[in-house]
Design an enzyme around this catalytic site. Structure first.
Site, PDB file in Angstrom:
ATOM      1  CE  LYS A  22     -11.621  -6.920   8.273  1.00  0.00           C
ATOM      2  NZ  LYS A  22     -12.082  -7.116   6.904  1.00  0.00           N
ATOM      3  CG  ASN A  23      -9.970 -10.252   6.574  1.00  0.00           C
ATOM      4  OD1 ASN A  23     -11.049  -9.689   6.736  1.00  0.00           O
ATOM      5  ND2 ASN A  23      -8.897  -9.616   6.141  1.00  0.00           N
ATOM      6  NE  ARG A  94     -14.066  -7.586  -1.832  1.00  0.00           N
ATOM      7  CZ  ARG A  94     -14.298  -7.381  -3.131  1.00  0.00           C
ATOM      8  NH1 ARG A  94     -15.092  -6.405  -3.527  1.00  0.00           N
ATOM      9  NH2 ARG A  94     -13.736  -8.144  -4.047  1.00  0.00           N
ATOM     10  CG  ASP A 119     -11.880  -1.074   3.607  1.00  0.00           C
ATOM     11  OD1 ASP A 119     -12.864  -0.523   4.113  1.00  0.00           O
ATOM     12  OD2 ASP A 119     -11.086  -1.790   4.221  1.00  0.00           O
ATOM     13  CG  ASP A 313      -4.917  -6.316   4.681  1.00  0.00           C
ATOM     14  OD1 ASP A 313      -5.745  -5.530   4.230  1.00  0.00           O
ATOM     15  OD2 ASP A 313      -4.789  -7.485   4.254  1.00  0.00           O
ATOM     16  CB  VAL A 335      -2.045  -7.068  -2.997  1.00  0.00           C
ATOM     17  CG1 VAL A 335      -3.391  -7.779  -2.886  1.00  0.00           C
ATOM     18  CG2 VAL A 335      -0.915  -8.006  -2.564  1.00  0.00           C
TER      19      VAL A 335
HETATM   20  N1  EPU Z   1      -9.188  -9.459  -7.779  1.00  0.00           N
HETATM   21  C1  EPU Z   1      -9.625  -9.424  -9.079  1.00  0.00           C
HETATM   22  N2  EPU Z   1     -10.732 -10.177  -9.391  1.00  0.00           N
HETATM   23  C2  EPU Z   1     -11.366 -10.963  -8.478  1.00  0.00           C
HETATM   24  C3  EPU Z   1     -10.886 -10.994  -7.156  1.00  0.00           C
HETATM   25  C4  EPU Z   1      -9.788 -10.222  -6.827  1.00  0.00           C
HETATM   26  O1  EPU Z   1      -9.071  -8.732  -9.930  1.00  0.00           O
HETATM   27  O2  EPU Z   1     -12.359 -11.621  -8.823  1.00  0.00           O
HETATM   28  C5  EPU Z   1      -8.025  -8.625  -7.400  1.00  0.00           C
HETATM   29  C6  EPU Z   1      -8.419  -7.530  -6.409  1.00  0.00           C
HETATM   30  O3  EPU Z   1      -8.948  -6.413  -7.060  1.00  0.00           O
HETATM   31  C7  EPU Z   1      -7.122  -7.249  -5.682  1.00  0.00           C
HETATM   32  C8  EPU Z   1      -6.435  -8.628  -5.679  1.00  0.00           C
HETATM   33  O4  EPU Z   1      -7.066  -9.390  -6.693  1.00  0.00           O
HETATM   34  O5  EPU Z   1      -6.363  -6.361  -6.449  1.00  0.00           O
HETATM   35  C9  EPU Z   1      -6.504  -9.349  -4.362  1.00  0.00           C
HETATM   36  O6  EPU Z   1      -7.861  -9.500  -3.975  1.00  0.00           O
HETATM   37  P1  EPU Z   1      -8.358 -10.683  -3.046  1.00  0.00           P
HETATM   38  O7  EPU Z   1      -9.496 -11.347  -3.741  1.00  0.00           O
HETATM   39  O8  EPU Z   1      -7.195 -11.521  -2.657  1.00  0.00           O
HETATM   40  O9  EPU Z   1      -8.865  -9.884  -1.802  1.00  0.00           O
HETATM   41  P2  EPU Z   1     -10.263 -10.026  -1.056  1.00  0.00           P
HETATM   42  O10 EPU Z   1     -10.602 -11.444  -0.858  1.00  0.00           O
HETATM   43  O11 EPU Z   1     -11.259  -9.127  -1.651  1.00  0.00           O
HETATM   44  C10 EPU Z   1      -9.167 -10.182   1.313  1.00  0.00           C
HETATM   45  C11 EPU Z   1      -9.267  -9.409   2.594  1.00  0.00           C
HETATM   46  C12 EPU Z   1      -8.564  -8.071   2.440  1.00  0.00           C
HETATM   47  C13 EPU Z   1      -7.111  -8.327   2.081  1.00  0.00           C
HETATM   48  C14 EPU Z   1      -7.034  -9.182   0.801  1.00  0.00           C
HETATM   49  C15 EPU Z   1      -5.622  -9.558   0.422  1.00  0.00           C
HETATM   50  C16 EPU Z   1     -11.392 -10.139   3.420  1.00  0.00           C
HETATM   51  C17 EPU Z   1     -12.798  -9.808   3.746  1.00  0.00           C
HETATM   52  N3  EPU Z   1     -10.676  -9.174   2.880  1.00  0.00           N
HETATM   53  O12 EPU Z   1      -9.843  -9.397   0.347  1.00  0.00           O
HETATM   54  O13 EPU Z   1      -8.610  -7.469   3.724  1.00  0.00           O
HETATM   55  O14 EPU Z   1      -6.468  -7.097   1.872  1.00  0.00           O
HETATM   56  O15 EPU Z   1      -7.793 -10.388   0.986  1.00  0.00           O
HETATM   57  O16 EPU Z   1      -5.027 -10.289   1.435  1.00  0.00           O
HETATM   58  O17 EPU Z   1     -10.928 -11.238   3.675  1.00  0.00           O
HETATM   59  C18 EPU Z   1      -8.949  -5.762   5.286  1.00  0.00           C
HETATM   60  O18 EPU Z   1      -9.082  -6.650   6.140  1.00  0.00           O
HETATM   61  O19 EPU Z   1      -8.895  -4.548   5.574  1.00  0.00           O
HETATM   62  C19 EPU Z   1      -8.885  -6.144   3.863  1.00  0.00           C
HETATM   63  C20 EPU Z   1      -9.026  -5.271   2.868  1.00  0.00           C
END
Ligand code: EPU
Length: 468
Positions: A22-23, A94, A119, A313, A335
């Site tokens: 998915k991601n 996202r 989420d 995850d 995280v």
């Molecule tokens: N964060 C910030 N500011 C930002 C971006 C992120 O503070 O501008 C913080 C977030 O709040 C979080 C941390 O940094 O505490 C990590 O966030 P990240 O940006 O790495 O996560 P994401 O890109 O929003 C993706 C996956 C998530 C997975 C995370 C970490 C997708 C669509 N989602 O989220 O997957 O947990 O990376 O590996 O790729 C899932 O699949 O269920 C899921 C939540």
């Protein structure tokens, strides 16, 4: 609204194929928007988040053919029909925020993207994304428009590559910055970038597309801007979260499941923790077999982290596994600040779990002394009892399904649409492994349709406005 009815205590046994990630897949679709050439993807998961992303792409003008049975998507975006994503996609997931990075280099028009969803597992801000995109010379800002806001982005002179140091190796911010870098003039250097396998997958795809892009050992990604693109064929990597989920469900139910497609390279830290707990696995050429071999030990210490650490995850189903181990174990979530909400339901099912605001571990953690419950101690071995459960988010959802499979008695699970976002044919797959699980439609599915803002609020004013 569908519900799941699960009668626990059946051992999972057999063979299951993990779907495409998915991601990764959702980001590859967004990346295809950089180009006007055809891209063909194989091993595409038939899940809700891909559906949402396909609809976003179509909204922008992509022609998409999706053969769901064969898992193939053909997408081509010869030209952009619009650069405005309507409010009905607000909070969808996202993905919309990544459209800014992909579109800024392709258009001089204003890009308007509604509020990002995902989420409910913490605040999940996008400040790193916005700050990075601004470094390319783009104007990107959030504006409140009546009931719901939107991100407005604009690069009148195009994008110029820059040196960008991310405050944290955020997956999404790294992806957004890479996407912007591909069409920016000159060189972009991203320091402290995320290096998750899904990011590497994006890099592989972009290199096929024509990008000049490299990943160095010290979390540095370097991109030289380009203007010419190639047609691409790409087979999407296996979903390492789904693969691990089935592996954990097999061990928790004292069964044996071969997860076809599971990639050893992407699951090293996970497999170490399976071995520490006393779970069994055999890595084969085409997947990984997971099996119960002896009572689980407990006494495990996990600290979630960015890659190559233990994924955030994986921790929810792992916590269910820990309830079945003999002894106490610790999970320290570094995280997200708020990813243990799901433990309350596990406690109601009989699990012995305590939450802590302290960091129970030595890893550098952004949530130290900030008052978030971001560590837990799980004491096993506790029998679980089935109950009525509502799923709050995708990964908690699988943890609940797994807890219901382990529990005695019946569980009724609602909020199934969360699972549909990320797990392909989950009921069918679990049934094929011997689980007593049924999906029951209680009422015809009526998806809440978000109101579209009155056209005059966005179209006539904002859509054509230059963001100065
Ligand atoms: N964060 C910030 N500011 C930002 C971006 C992120 O503070 O501008 C913080 C977030 O709040 C979080 C941390 O940094 O505490 C990590 O966030 P990240 O940006 O790495 O996560 P994401 O890109 O929003 C993706 C996956 C998530 C997975 C995370 C970490 C997708 C669509 N989602 O989220 O997957 O947990 O990376 O590996 O790729 C899932 O699949 O269920 C899921 C939540």
């Amino acid at each position: 609204m569908d519900i799941l009815k699960i009668e626990g205590k059946a051992r999972l046994e057999g063979r299951v194929k993990a779907a495409g990630a998915k991601n990764a897949m959702t980001k590859l679709l967004v990346a295809s928007l950089l180009s006007d050439k055809k891209c063909i993807f194989y091993n595409v998961p038939n899940i809700g988040d891909v559906e949402i992303t396909v609809n976003l792409c179509k909204e922008l003008g992509s022609k998409v053919e999706w053969d769901r049975e064969r898992g193939i998507i053909e997408i081509c975006t010869k030209e952009l029909k619009t650069t405005y994503i309507p409010q009905r996609f607000s909070g969808a997931n996202r993905i919309p925020i990544l459209l800014i990075g992909a579109l800024l280099g392709r258009t001089r028009q204003d890009i308007i993207i509604p509020t990002v969803g995902g989420d409910a597992i913490g605040k999940r801000p996008v400040d790193f994304h916005i700050e990075a995109l601004q470094k390319f010379g783009a104007i990107v800002e959030y504006r409140d428009i009546r009931r719901e806001g939107a991100y407005f982005a604009h690069a009148a002179e195009g994008l110029t590559g820059n040196y960008i140091h991310l405050p944290f190796p955020s997956v999404g911010a790294t992806e957004n910055t890479i996407l912007a870098g591909v069409r920016a003039k000159g060189v972009t250097v991203i320091k402290n970038a995320a290096t998750e396998p899904e990011i590497v997958e994006l890099i592989l795809f972009l290199q096929k597309l024509g990008a000049i892009i490299s990943l160095d050992v010290d979390r540095t990604i370097r991109i030289e801007g380009i203007e010419q693109f190639n047609e691409v064929e790409h087979t999407v990597m296996t979903d390492r979260i789904e693969a691990a989920s089935f592996g954990m469900a097999a061990i928790a139910t004292q069964g044996k499941v071969f997860v076809e497609g599971a990639q050893h390279l992407h699951m090293i830290s996970f497999l170490n923790k399976i071995r520490e707990l006393g779970g069994g696995f055999n890595v084969k050429s085409d997947g990984i077999e997971f099996f119960y071999q002896a009572p689980l030990r407990g006494g495990v210490h996990i600290e979630t982290d960015v890659h190559p650490g233990f994924m955030t995850d994986w921790q929810q189903p792992y916590a269910v596994l820990l309830t079945q181990g003999n002894g106490s174990s610790v999970i320290h979530e570094t995280v997200y600040e708020n990813r243990f909400g799901y433990t309350q339901t596990l406690k109601e099912m009989g699990a012995d779990i305590e939450l802590f605001k302290q960091c129970l571990g030595g890893k550098k953690c952004r949530y130290a002394l900030r008052g978030y419950h971001h560590s837990i101690i799980v004491k096993g071995n506790t029998p679980l009892i089935g109950k009525k459960i509502t799923i709050p988010d995708l990964r908690a959802g699988f943890a609940y399904v797994m807890a219901a499979l382990v529990a005695s008695g019946e569980s009724i699970i609602s909020g199934v649409s969360f699972l549909d976002r990320g797990y392909e044919k989950i009921v069918h797959k679990l049934q094929s492994l011997g689980a007593n699980i049924k999906r029951i439609q209680t009422k015809p599915d009526t998806k809440p349709i978000k109101p579209i803002l009155p056209t005059e609020t966005i179209n006539t004013d904002a859509k054509h406005r230059t963001l100065a």
